[in-house]
Design a protein around this motif. Structure first.
Motif, PDB file in Angstrom:
ATOM      1  N   TYR A 158       0.830  -1.205   0.000  1.00 25.57           N
ATOM      2  CA  TYR A 158       0.000   0.000   0.000  1.00 25.57           C
ATOM      3  C   TYR A 158       0.868   1.262   0.000  1.00 25.57           C
ATOM      4  N   ASP A 159       1.944   1.249   0.749  1.00 27.57           N
ATOM      5  CA  ASP A 159       2.840   2.406   0.810  1.00 27.57           C
ATOM      6  C   ASP A 159       3.471   2.732  -0.546  1.00 27.57           C
ATOM      7  N   ARG A 160       3.448   1.761  -1.452  1.00 20.93           N
ATOM      8  CA  ARG A 160       4.016   1.977  -2.800  1.00 20.93           C
ATOM      9  C   ARG A 160       2.899   2.038  -3.856  1.00 20.93           C
ATOM     10  N   SER A 161       1.722   2.490  -3.429  1.00 19.71           N
ATOM     11  CA  SER A 161       0.551   2.468  -4.315  1.00 19.71           C
ATOM     12  C   SER A 161       0.697   3.387  -5.523  1.00 19.71           C
ATOM     13  N   HIS A 162       1.656   4.330  -5.480  1.00 18.98           N
ATOM     14  CA  HIS A 162       1.855   5.193  -6.646  1.00 18.98           C
ATOM     15  C   HIS A 162       2.474   4.445  -7.823  1.00 18.98           C
ATOM     16  N   GLU A 163       2.952   3.225  -7.575  1.00 20.07           N
ATOM     17  CA  GLU A 163       3.602   2.445  -8.623  1.00 20.07           C
ATOM     18  C   GLU A 163       2.618   1.541  -9.374  1.00 20.07           C
ATOM     19  N   TYR A 164       1.368   1.546  -8.970  1.00 16.31           N
ATOM     20  CA  TYR A 164       0.336   0.763  -9.668  1.00 16.31           C
ATOM     21  C   TYR A 164      -0.996   1.477  -9.471  1.00 16.31           C
ATOM     22  N   GLN A 165      -2.057   0.918  -9.984  1.00 21.19           N
ATOM     23  CA  GLN A 165      -3.366   1.567  -9.922  1.00 21.19           C
ATOM     24  C   GLN A 165      -4.136   1.111  -8.682  1.00 21.19           C
ATOM     25  N   LEU A 166      -4.412   2.071  -7.791  1.00 21.34           N
ATOM     26  CA  LEU A 166      -5.175   1.785  -6.571  1.00 21.34           C
ATOM     27  C   LEU A 166      -6.081   2.974  -6.294  1.00 21.34           C
ATOM     28  N   ILE A 167      -7.354   2.702  -6.040  1.00 20.21           N
ATOM     29  CA  ILE A 167      -8.297   3.793  -5.805  1.00 20.21           C
ATOM     30  C   ILE A 167      -7.955   4.515  -4.496  1.00 20.21           C
ATOM     31  N   ASP A 168      -8.275   5.808  -4.437  1.00 26.75           N
ATOM     32  CA  ASP A 168      -7.919   6.643  -3.286  1.00 26.75           C
ATOM     33  C   ASP A 168      -8.574   6.182  -1.991  1.00 26.75           C
ATOM     34  N   CYS A 169      -9.753   5.588  -2.100  1.00 23.09           N
ATOM     35  CA  CYS A 169     -10.508   5.240  -0.892  1.00 23.09           C
ATOM     36  C   CYS A 169     -10.104   3.892  -0.307  1.00 23.09           C
ATOM     37  N   ALA A 170      -9.070   3.245  -0.842  1.00 22.17           N
ATOM     38  CA  ALA A 170      -8.696   1.892  -0.400  1.00 22.17           C
ATOM     39  C   ALA A 170      -8.489   1.828   1.112  1.00 22.17           C
ATOM     40  N   LYS A 171      -7.591   2.631   1.626  1.00 19.12           N
ATOM     41  CA  LYS A 171      -7.285   2.576   3.057  1.00 19.12           C
ATOM     42  C   LYS A 171      -8.501   2.947   3.903  1.00 19.12           C
ATOM     43  N   TYR A 172      -9.257   3.939   3.447  1.00 19.76           N
ATOM     44  CA  TYR A 172     -10.420   4.399   4.214  1.00 19.76           C
ATOM     45  C   TYR A 172     -11.383   3.245   4.483  1.00 19.76           C
ATOM     46  N   PHE A 173     -11.720   2.479   3.446  1.00 23.60           N
ATOM     47  CA  PHE A 173     -12.690   1.401   3.625  1.00 23.60           C
ATOM     48  C   PHE A 173     -12.061   0.150   4.229  1.00 23.60           C
ATOM     49  N   LEU A 174     -10.814  -0.135   3.915  1.00 24.89           N
ATOM     50  CA  LEU A 174     -10.167  -1.315   4.495  1.00 24.89           C
ATOM     51  C   LEU A 174      -9.994  -1.156   6.008  1.00 24.89           C
ATOM     52  N   ASP A 175      -9.800   0.079   6.463  1.00 18.97           N
ATOM     53  CA  ASP A 175      -9.719   0.325   7.904  1.00 18.97           C
ATOM     54  C   ASP A 175     -11.075   0.174   8.576  1.00 18.97           C
ATOM     55  N   LYS A 176     -12.149   0.196   7.797  1.00 16.25           N
ATOM     56  CA  LYS A 176     -13.506   0.137   8.352  1.00 16.25           C
ATOM     57  C   LYS A 176     -14.183  -1.212   8.098  1.00 16.25           C
ATOM     58  N   ILE A 177     -13.424  -2.247   7.778  1.00 13.93           N
ATOM     59  CA  ILE A 177     -14.033  -3.543   7.463  1.00 13.93           C
ATOM     60  C   ILE A 177     -14.931  -4.037   8.596  1.00 13.93           C
ATOM     61  N   GLY A 178     -14.473  -3.854   9.834  1.00 15.08           N
ATOM     62  CA  GLY A 178     -15.265  -4.300  10.980  1.00 15.08           C
ATOM     63  C   GLY A 178     -16.637  -3.657  11.019  1.00 15.08           C
ATOM     64  N   GLU A 179     -16.732  -2.407  10.618  1.00 13.73           N
ATOM     65  CA  GLU A 179     -18.020  -1.700  10.595  1.00 13.73           C
ATOM     66  C   GLU A 179     -18.838  -2.092   9.369  1.00 13.73           C
ATOM     67  N   ILE A 180     -18.172  -2.204   8.213  1.00 11.38           N
ATOM     68  CA  ILE A 180     -18.882  -2.482   6.968  1.00 11.38           C
ATOM     69  C   ILE A 180     -19.522  -3.870   6.976  1.00 11.38           C
ATOM     70  N   ARG A 181     -18.867  -4.828   7.615  1.00 11.05           N
ATOM     71  CA  ARG A 181     -19.376  -6.194   7.608  1.00 11.05           C
ATOM     72  C   ARG A 181     -20.576  -6.394   8.536  1.00 11.05           C
ATOM     73  N   SER A 182     -20.891  -5.403   9.336  1.00  8.56           N
ATOM     74  CA  SER A 182     -22.027  -5.521  10.250  1.00  8.56           C
ATOM     75  C   SER A 182     -23.341  -5.565   9.476  1.00  8.56           C
ATOM     76  N   PRO A 183     -24.277  -6.437   9.874  1.00  7.25           N
ATOM     77  CA  PRO A 183     -25.584  -6.511   9.192  1.00  7.25           C
ATOM     78  C   PRO A 183     -26.370  -5.200   9.282  1.00  7.25           C
ATOM     79  N   ASN A 184     -26.056  -4.384  10.274  1.00  5.95           N
ATOM     80  CA  ASN A 184     -26.779  -3.127  10.483  1.00  5.95           C
ATOM     81  C   ASN A 184     -26.071  -1.930   9.863  1.00  5.95           C
ATOM     82  N   TYR A 185     -25.063  -2.198   9.066  1.00 10.41           N
ATOM     83  CA  TYR A 185     -24.275  -1.093   8.492  1.00 10.41           C
ATOM     84  C   TYR A 185     -25.087  -0.277   7.502  1.00 10.41           C
TER      85      TYR A 185
END
Length: 434
Positions: A158-185
């Motif tokens: 991830y720290d070298r994401s400028h060397e390939y194609q990665l969407i800007d929101c990657a870290k934002y949502f990956l850090d929130k997996i615990g919240e996103i996976r909730s049935p009540n999300y």
């Protein structure tokens, strides 16, 4: 024969003559009344349409156009309903899945190994999903996602994401997996703003903004920024009052998703130059949004430098090391940077004393801003195929710039309020009212 032709095209023959469309003068009278009503209605709609201020969002892919459109919906159209929020979940899950797939694929190219043994099974699971085009929301899927994101090798990638194609929101949502996976999300406004979905059609929203005791009607068109989508731009050029051009200040170390040999910043400057010199857009004001200043700050903090980009294009751009940032230019940027409300003061001069902003961030942003303004002044040309115009050609052509963070509602609201006055003034000038 004439009557037959007229009948085929819905024409009306002389009253009382055989073969005409109408059997009696009464029917002809009703038809004329209907035609008059339709003409009146069309004229009314035309006048209302002329009062509506048409804005066009332009820029390269992933520059933030759709995010600005979302902000307009949040600020001016009462935001998103609960049902609309739930609809965004599938896009967010796709963002999580595609982000991890991009990093897993890039690790092979960058020779970065997974550090944890159990992560290999998770990587195989994700790759197998990609082959089957499956969007999974099971606990197994989320467990593999969390395991991969926690792997030090993936973090290094991830720290070298400028060397390939990665969407800007990657870290934002990956850090929130615990919240996103909730049935009540249910996605928040910030989740919706961060969510990435490629624009492949012309998006259109309308809203009213109160101004001087009246409601000013706005109509905003967002078109795709990828190379294959730009042929659609000309469809919405007609009657445009202003163009909101999104320039990504953080893309200097990235290449296009559709052409990995082409710099995103070069592409952004080239497209801006084409728009500025387009004869169909000569009377149209341009509002330049220098976007993603938050991501620019993150990159500078990681050691990414604009000079590395400039070294790849020798002799094209002004010298960066000797460029100087004036106190006014610094104040402009600092007042736009996220978190500024925590440092606001009645005295504007104090805003330049913020110590949480790296001076290199300010210098980089101002330098990129100057590249765009040099194009406006005719002092810089990126696309040599464009025929330059004399300064007189742009006499009634204006370009104003704003530093923006498209995911910061306070910043965008402030910028849009500043733009509104400019847009209305230009609209009145076009009709000779001012």
């Amino acid at each position: 024969m004439q009557q037959q032709v007229m009948a085929c095209f819905g024409g009306c023959g002389p009253e009382g003559e055989g073969g005409g469309v109408y059997l009696s003068s009464h029917e002809a009278k009703i038809a004329r009344m209907r035609d008059k009503e339709l003409t009146k209605l069309l004229n009314k709609h035309h006048k209302e349409d002329m009062k509506r201020l048409k804005l066009l969002l332009l820029g390269t892919g992933e520059s933030g156009k759709s995010t600005i459109t979302k902000q307009m919906k949040i600020i001016h159209i009462n935001g998103y309903s609960f049902a609309e929020r739930l609809e965004k979940i599938k896009d967010i899950i796709r963002n999580v899945r595609e982000s991890l797939l991009s990093m897993v694929g890039a690790m092979h190219q960058l020779n970065i190994p997974l550090q944890n043994e159990e992560s290999r099974a998770s990587a195989d699971f994700m790759l197998n999903q990609a082959a089957r085009q499956v969007t999974d929301t099971s606990d197994e899927f989320w467990d593999h996602c969390e395991r991969l994101w926690a792997d030090p090798g993936v973090q290094q990638c991830y720290d070298r994401s400028h060397e390939y194609q990665l969407i800007d929101c990657a870290k934002y949502f990956l850090d929130k997996i615990g919240e996103i996976r909730s049935p009540n999300y249910a996605p928040s406004d910030q989740d919706i703003l961060r969510c990435r979905a490629i624009t492949t059609s012309i998006q259109h929203i309308e809203f009213d903004v109160p101004d001087a005791g009246q409601n000013v009607k706005f109509s905003v068109y967002d078109v795709g920024g990828q190379q294959g989508e730009r042929k659609k731009w000309i469809q919405v050029f007609d009657s445009v009052v202003a163009i909101l051009y999104l320039g990504d200040t953080s893309c200097f170390d990235q290449t296009l998703r559709e052409d990995t040999k082409k710099s995103r910043l070069i592409e952004s400057l080239e497209i801006f130059e084409q728009v500025w010199n387009n004869r169909f857009l000569r009377p149209v004001s341009i509002l330049l949004f220098l976007n993603k200043i938050d991501i620019l700050a993150e990159k500078i903090a990681k050691g990414r430098k604009l000079q590395q980009f400039l070294d790849q294009h020798p002799g094209v751009f002004p010298d960066y090391e000797t460029s100087v940032v004036s106190s006014y230019e610094r104040m402009e940027f600092v007042e736009s940077f996220p978190g500024g409300h925590e440092h606001t003061s009645k005295r504007r001069s104090r805003s330049s004393s913020r110590t949480d902003i790296n001076p290199d961030v300010v210098k980089t942003a101002v330098y990129i801003k100057n590249l765009f303004t040099k194009i406006v002044r005719g002092e810089l040309s990126i696309n040599k195929t464009i025929q330059p115009h004399p300064k007189e050609w742009h006499q009634n052509h204006s370009c104003e710039y704003f530093y923006t963070c498209a995911v910061d509602t306070n910043n965008v609201k402030k910028v849009l309020e500043g733009c509104r006055t400019l847009i209305i003034r230009k609209h009145l000038e076009r009709f000779g009212i001012l």
